[in-house]
Write a protein that holds these residues in place. Structure first.
Motif, mmCIF file in Angstrom:
data_model
loop_
_atom_site.group_PDB
_atom_site.id
_atom_site.type_symbol
_atom_site.label_atom_id
_atom_site.label_comp_id
_atom_site.label_asym_id
_atom_site.label_seq_id
_atom_site.Cartn_x
_atom_site.Cartn_y
_atom_site.Cartn_z
ATOM 1 N N MET A 1 4.778 6.818 10.551
ATOM 2 C CA MET A 1 5.339 7.931 9.836
ATOM 3 C C MET A 1 5.843 7.450 8.388
ATOM 4 O O MET A 1 6.612 6.595 8.549
ATOM 5 C CB MET A 1 6.530 8.815 10.559
ATOM 6 N N ILE A 2 5.545 8.209 7.455
ATOM 7 C CA ILE A 2 6.042 7.788 6.020
ATOM 8 C C ILE A 2 7.296 8.670 5.540
ATOM 9 O O ILE A 2 7.092 10.041 5.956
ATOM 10 C CB ILE A 2 5.121 7.936 5.030
ATOM 11 N N PHE A 83 12.494 9.898 13.988
ATOM 12 C CA PHE A 83 11.245 9.138 14.029
ATOM 13 C C PHE A 83 11.521 7.864 13.570
ATOM 14 O O PHE A 83 12.331 7.411 13.013
ATOM 15 C CB PHE A 83 10.418 9.914 12.992
ATOM 16 N N ASN A 84 10.489 7.015 13.378
ATOM 17 C CA ASN A 84 10.427 5.659 12.860
ATOM 18 C C ASN A 84 9.620 5.631 11.566
ATOM 19 O O ASN A 84 8.614 6.351 11.461
ATOM 20 C CB ASN A 84 9.842 4.412 13.574
ATOM 21 N N ALA A 85 10.282 5.122 10.423
ATOM 22 C CA ALA A 85 9.701 4.975 9.453
ATOM 23 C C ALA A 85 8.911 3.873 8.963
ATOM 24 O O ALA A 85 9.404 2.799 9.130
ATOM 25 C CB ALA A 85 10.641 5.309 8.050
ATOM 26 N N ASP A 86 7.605 3.894 8.953
ATOM 27 C CA ASP A 86 6.799 2.738 8.624
ATOM 28 C C ASP A 86 6.957 2.380 7.078
ATOM 29 O O ASP A 86 6.776 1.177 6.824
ATOM 30 C CB ASP A 86 5.298 3.050 8.888
ATOM 31 N N ALA A 87 7.623 3.328 6.350
ATOM 32 C CA ALA A 87 7.653 2.932 5.070
ATOM 33 C C ALA A 87 8.348 4.278 4.264
ATOM 34 O O ALA A 87 8.344 5.227 4.990
ATOM 35 C CB ALA A 87 6.348 2.538 4.222
ATOM 36 N N ASP A 110 15.462 -2.251 7.243
ATOM 37 C CA ASP A 110 14.221 -2.970 7.432
ATOM 38 C C ASP A 110 12.814 -2.186 6.973
ATOM 39 O O ASP A 110 11.738 -2.620 7.631
ATOM 40 C CB ASP A 110 14.086 -3.455 8.933
ATOM 41 N N ILE A 111 13.226 -1.171 6.414
ATOM 42 C CA ILE A 111 12.133 -0.203 5.954
ATOM 43 C C ILE A 111 11.421 -0.693 4.572
ATOM 44 O O ILE A 111 12.129 -0.742 3.805
ATOM 45 C CB ILE A 111 12.377 1.384 5.934
ATOM 46 N N PRO A 112 10.124 -0.931 4.477
ATOM 47 C CA PRO A 112 9.438 -1.180 3.163
ATOM 48 C C PRO A 112 9.575 0.209 2.536
ATOM 49 O O PRO A 112 9.575 1.192 2.956
ATOM 50 C CB PRO A 112 7.880 -1.465 3.657
ATOM 51 N N TYR A 113 9.846 -0.290 0.993
ATOM 52 C CA TYR A 113 10.241 1.112 0.250
ATOM 53 C C TYR A 113 9.245 0.782 -1.155
ATOM 54 O O TYR A 113 8.823 -0.245 -1.362
ATOM 55 C CB TYR A 113 11.504 1.264 -0.093
#
Length: 363
Positions: A1-2, A83-87, A110-113
């Motif tokens: 999820m974004i 939810f988990n944030a993939d980015a 640790d989330i890409p941005y």
């Protein structure tokens, strides 16, 4: 999820909401909104993709959310993982979002941005530091002086002598850490200058004063890429229909595409176009930007000056890349760059063990 993050405790809050909703619409069901209200609280829930929600925002039916270090998750007050944030697509403009603070938070999670890091955001937001970095890179800027609020409030006005020595009227007055032309004004004499400085100091504790060019053209150009890899440039644009500078109202409240009239590409020579494209990449590299950034230039005669860089530009500068990408394609490119940047960071070594002592002596 974004995660699409927008809003914030900033004068540019409303512009950020527009950028966020545009991005949510492009990503569809693969994205969830995280709205930062004017008090700095983070929210998830239904209706955050509707512009009418923000006419009089109410927390009813929404969940206040939080990030936890090294978790990649978005959590409720009670610790439930939503939810988990993939980015994260960062759509915040101004303080608390574009200035490196949100980037720092995302580093811990640790989330890409999708923008440059803490350094890039901080340098890009602070006009006085930005100008020093550009000068160190050999990028031309207009002459300026930075004045602090204590210097102004002492009323000995020692800084005025420096202004008279180093600058010349008319002068542009800018809060050091604001965008979207908020708090910016032009002073044509020193009495007016002091009035304009009082206005600017309502928004920041440091004010940048610089020479106002009286016969110039603004030209903007965006860059898209990573801090480590290839960077491509957009079309050039030329805002039209204004005189001394482009106000907030010109940019966002007037009628017309993107809130103002533009010439795209800008009406400049091929040599000037190439020069601006080259300087756009240099400015992008100078602040270690990533994702998309827009660089604004002032062209006067045959001279060109870097005015500023926007490390998270309004509408993610989509209109400058519209000839090449759909909004969904551009957003996906930003996500891919974010993941690439994160992968490169994760490959680094973050631990160090000192060598064992030899004959009781440490080397």
């Amino acid at each position: 999820m974004i995660a699409v993050i927008f809003g914030g405790r900033s004068c540019e809050h409303d512009v950020s909401v527009v950028t966020g909703l545009m991005t949510l619409n492009a990503l569809g069901k693969s994205a969830k909104a995280i709205y930062i209200d004017r008090g700095g609280k983070f929210w998830c829930g239904d209706g955050l993709d509707d512009i009418h929600t923000y006419e009089n925002f109410r927390a009813k039916g929404k969940k206040q959310v939080h990030f936890l270090p090294s978790s990649r998750g978005v959590f409720t007050d009670k610790g439930k993982r939503l939810f988990n944030a993939d980015a994260a697509v960062v759509c915040c403009h101004g303080a608390g979002g574009e200035d490196g603070t949100l980037q720092g938070l995302l580093e811990f999670t640790d989330i890409p941005y999708t923008c440059g890091g803490v350094l890039s955001g901080a340098v890009g937001m602070d006009k006085s530091v930005m100008k020093r970095v550009f000068a160190a890179e050999g990028l031309p800027c207009t002459k300026y002086v930075c004045v602090t609020k204590p210097e102004f409030e002492r009323e000995d006005y020692k800084f005025a002598e420096k202004l008279k020595t180093e600058l010349s009227l008319p002068l542009i007055v800018k809060p050091a850490n604001l965008g979207s032309s908020i708090g910016i004004s032009v002073a044509h004499d020193y009495e007016e200058l002091f009035d304009k400085m009082r206005v600017a100091f309502a928004f920041d504790n440091r004010v940048v004063i610089e020479n106002a060019l009286e016969d110039f053209t603004e030209v903007n150009c965006a860059a898209l890429g990573s801090s480590l890899g290839e960077v491509v440039v957009s079309l050039t644009e030329q805002p039209v229909g204004w005189k001394e500078f482009l106000s907030y109202e010109d940019k966002y409240l007037s009628k017309g595409k993107e809130g103002m009239k533009r010439k795209m590409p800008a009406e400049i020579s091929e040599d000037m176009k190439r020069k601006i494209e080259e300087m756009t990449v240099r400015a992008f590299r100078a602040v270690h930007a990533s994702g998309v950034a827009r660089v604004d230039f002032l062209v006067s005669g045959g001279d060109v000056y870097v005015n500023e860089i926007n490390t998270i530009p309004g509408s993610l500068a989509y209109y400058l890349f519209e000839h090449k990408y759909s909004l969904k394609q551009l957003t996906q490119k930003l996500i891919d760059i974010a993941v690439e940047e994160k992968r490169a960071k994760d490959a680094l070594t973050y631990t160090f063990k000192a060598a064992a002592p030899v004959n009781g002596v440490k080397k």
